[in-house]
Structure formats: C-alpha cells, structure tokens
Design an enzyme around this catalytic site. Structure first.
Site, short mmCIF file in Angstrom:
data_model
loop_
_atom_site.label_atom_id
_atom_site.label_comp_id
_atom_site.label_asym_id
_atom_site.label_seq_id
_atom_site.Cartn_x
_atom_site.Cartn_y
_atom_site.Cartn_z
N ASP A 15 -30.39 38.72 55.59
CA ASP A 15 -29.14 39.23 56.17
C ASP A 15 -29.26 40.69 56.60
O ASP A 15 -30.03 41.46 56.02
CB ASP A 15 -28.03 39.09 55.11
CG ASP A 15 -26.64 39.23 55.72
OD1 ASP A 15 -26.50 39.04 56.94
OD2 ASP A 15 -25.70 39.54 54.97
N ASN A 63 -22.46 29.65 60.54
CA ASN A 63 -22.92 30.57 61.59
C ASN A 63 -22.60 30.07 63.01
O ASN A 63 -22.68 30.83 63.98
CB ASN A 63 -24.43 30.87 61.47
CG ASN A 63 -24.77 31.79 60.31
OD1 ASN A 63 -25.83 31.69 59.71
ND2 ASN A 63 -23.86 32.71 59.98
C1 IPE Z 1 -25.68 34.21 55.41
O1 IPE Z 1 -25.39 35.39 56.08
C2 IPE Z 1 -26.43 33.28 56.30
C3 IPE Z 1 -27.78 33.68 56.68
C4 IPE Z 1 -28.39 34.77 56.33
C5 IPE Z 1 -28.46 32.75 57.50
P1 IPE Z 1 -24.01 35.64 56.85
O2 IPE Z 1 -24.12 36.96 57.49
O3 IPE Z 1 -23.71 34.47 57.72
O4 IPE Z 1 -22.97 35.64 55.65
P2 IPE Z 1 -21.55 36.33 55.55
O5 IPE Z 1 -20.77 35.89 56.75
O6 IPE Z 1 -21.76 37.79 55.52
O7 IPE Z 1 -20.98 35.82 54.26
C1 IPE Z 2 -28.56 37.39 59.31
O1 IPE Z 2 -28.17 38.59 59.90
C2 IPE Z 2 -29.07 36.40 60.32
C3 IPE Z 2 -28.22 35.23 60.48
C4 IPE Z 2 -27.10 34.97 59.87
C5 IPE Z 2 -28.69 34.24 61.44
P1 IPE Z 2 -26.69 38.81 60.44
O2 IPE Z 2 -26.66 38.39 61.86
O3 IPE Z 2 -25.71 38.13 59.56
O4 IPE Z 2 -26.56 40.37 60.33
P2 IPE Z 2 -25.28 41.17 59.91
O5 IPE Z 2 -24.82 40.67 58.59
O6 IPE Z 2 -24.25 40.93 60.98
O7 IPE Z 2 -25.71 42.59 59.87
MG MG Z 3 -24.67 38.75 57.92
#
Ligand code: IPE
Ligand code: IPE
Ligand code: MG
Length: 235
Positions: A15, A63
């Site tokens: 993340d 997502n």
């Molecule tokens: C969790 O991260 C999913 C992945 C890393 C693939 P998110 O960024 O989607 O989670 P939330 O929305 O912060 O809970």
């Molecule tokens: C994790 O990074 C990757 C996926 C969920 C695919 P994020 O895209 O959630 O990155 P932040 O949380 O917005 O910084």
């Molecule tokens: Mg995220």
C-alpha cells in the site's frame, strides 16, 4: 549466534503507491509502476533467504471502486508484469498461485494468469500467492457455498463442518497460515486481507510507502517478528 526465526509465511499489503506518486506530482499510475518494481525485488529476496510462502495483496474486491482510468492502468500493469514473469521466472524457482476470483478479468489477463500458474506449478521453491480481485469476505462466502453444495449433495453433514474443513475450501488450502503480515503506508487496518487465515498472525504497520520499501525495511520487519512472543491464546 542462534538463528533468527523467520516467518514461514509472510503476507504483504502493498500500500501507498498513490501517495508516493502524489508527493512527486505524478499520476497514481506512476506509483503503481514504481510499486511493481519493488514487488519484484522483494519476491526475489524472499525466495533467496528461504521464505516458504509469500502472499501479496495486489488488487482487492473493493479496488474496482477506483476511477476507471486507474483500474485499467492497473490491469495493464498486471499484464506487463505477468509477461515479464513468463520470460524471467524461468530461472527462478518460484511457484506462483493466484488468490481471488480471476474469472472476471479480460481474456488476455486470464490467459496470462493461467500460463504463469501452469509454467510454475512444479516448482519446488517459494510459493508466491498473488491476491488479485481478492477479498477475505468473498473468499469465506465462496467456501461456505462450496460446503453448502457438499451438504446438498449428501456428501457432508452440517455438524461435520470444522475449522479445518473451512480452511480447506479457501484459496490458500493446504498452506500454513501467515505468521507475519506487514502493511507499509502507515494505514492501521486489514482492508479485507486474509481474514480467516490471519487469526493469529503477527501484524506490523510500517510508516513507509510501498514504492520506497527496501530489503532493509523487510529485514527490520523480520527483526521485529523474531522479537515477538506468540502465545496463540496460551501462556
Ligand atoms: C488494500 O489497500 C488493497 C491492496 C493493497 C491491494 P487499499 O488502499 O485498497 O485499502 P484502503 O482503502 O486504504 O483500506
Ligand atoms: C496500493 O496502493 C495499490 C493498490 C491498491 C492496487 P494505493 O493505490 O492504495 O496507494 P494509496 O493508499 O492511495 O497511497
Ligand atoms: Mg491504499
């Protein structure tokens, strides 16, 4: 010096890609590209040091809520990554599995997923689980459906449903539960990752964005893990 205890099964919630890009004035997709590079480095490192199972959270069932543009850039990144894996993983002794409902992806991505699974199926080294369109709740609901069908077909009585039987219907069937789950990016939540399997996992939130994550950070996480006292409800 006594050998440090490494987790047999490590889970990573990759993340922070979006915030990493934002900080640099780049589109979120650039963060995902940077994150994918880190992913490769970490997979290799884990495989070399003897981690037996590595599960990475790459795309959750939630997502899909993201802007269409971001979702499609992620899908093309997955394709690029899997094509690269087919070319380069031939030399790596890593067995790749996918956790989640991959039936909804486009035919190209589905084919790549199938190829990577097949090509690596007989590998004897680290098992790499890539969670794609994965959600812990969806996984449990699917397991319940499978068990309900067995009951309906007279193969099973409701009172014969045990924790082990539920585990055997999850995507991770046959694998040990994760010992350590790390979440870079500082978010202190599980976000639907391995809900059933993480009942007794050690959890570590790290204040670093995934694209900045290095093997040093991983070593730090292993040190923290080694210092933890796991009790599993005992004393
Ligand atoms: C969790 O991260 C999913 C992945 C890393 C693939 P998110 O960024 O989607 O989670 P939330 O929305 O912060 O809970
Ligand atoms: C994790 O990074 C990757 C996926 C969920 C695919 P994020 O895209 O959630 O990155 P932040 O949380 O917005 O910084
Ligand atoms: Mg995220």
């Amino acid at each position: 010096m006594p050998q440090r205890v490494l987790p047999r099964h490590l889970g990573i919630i990759m993340d922070g890609n979006g915030r990493w890009a934002k900080k640099r004035g780049l589109p979120r997709s650039a963060g995902h590209v940077a994150g994918a590079k880190v992913f490769k480095t970490i997979v290799r490192y884990c495989s070399r040091i003897g981690i037996e199972y590595l599960t990475v959270y790459a795309f959750s069932t939630e997502n899909w809520k993201r802007p269409q543009e971001e979702v499609s850039s992620l899908m093309s990144l997955f394709k690029t990554y899997l094509r690269d894996a087919l070319d380069n993983f031939l030399s790596e002794n890593v067995k790749v599995r996918f956790l989640g409902d991959t039936s909804v992806f486009d035919p190209q991505l589905r084919e790549l997923i199938q190829k990577v699974t097949e090509v690596s199926a007989n590998r004897t080294g680290m098992v790499l689980n890539i969670a794609l369109n994965y959600g812990g709740r969806a996984e449990i609901a699917r397991a319940v459906q499978l068990l309900a069908k067995d009951v309906q077909n007279g193969l099973l009585k409701p009172e014969e449903i045990t924790e082990e039987l539920i585990s055997s219907k999850l995507y991770t069937a046959g694998q040990p539960d994760p010992d350590l789950i790390i979440r870079p990016s500082g978010e202190n939540r599980i976000s639907n990752f391995l809900l059933w399997q993480s009942a007794y996992s050690e959890y570590l939130v790290m204040d670093i964005l995934w694209p900045d994550f290095t093997t040093k950070d991983l070593e730090y996480a292993f040190d923290v893990y080694a210092s933890r006292n796991r009790r599993f409800g005992g004393v």
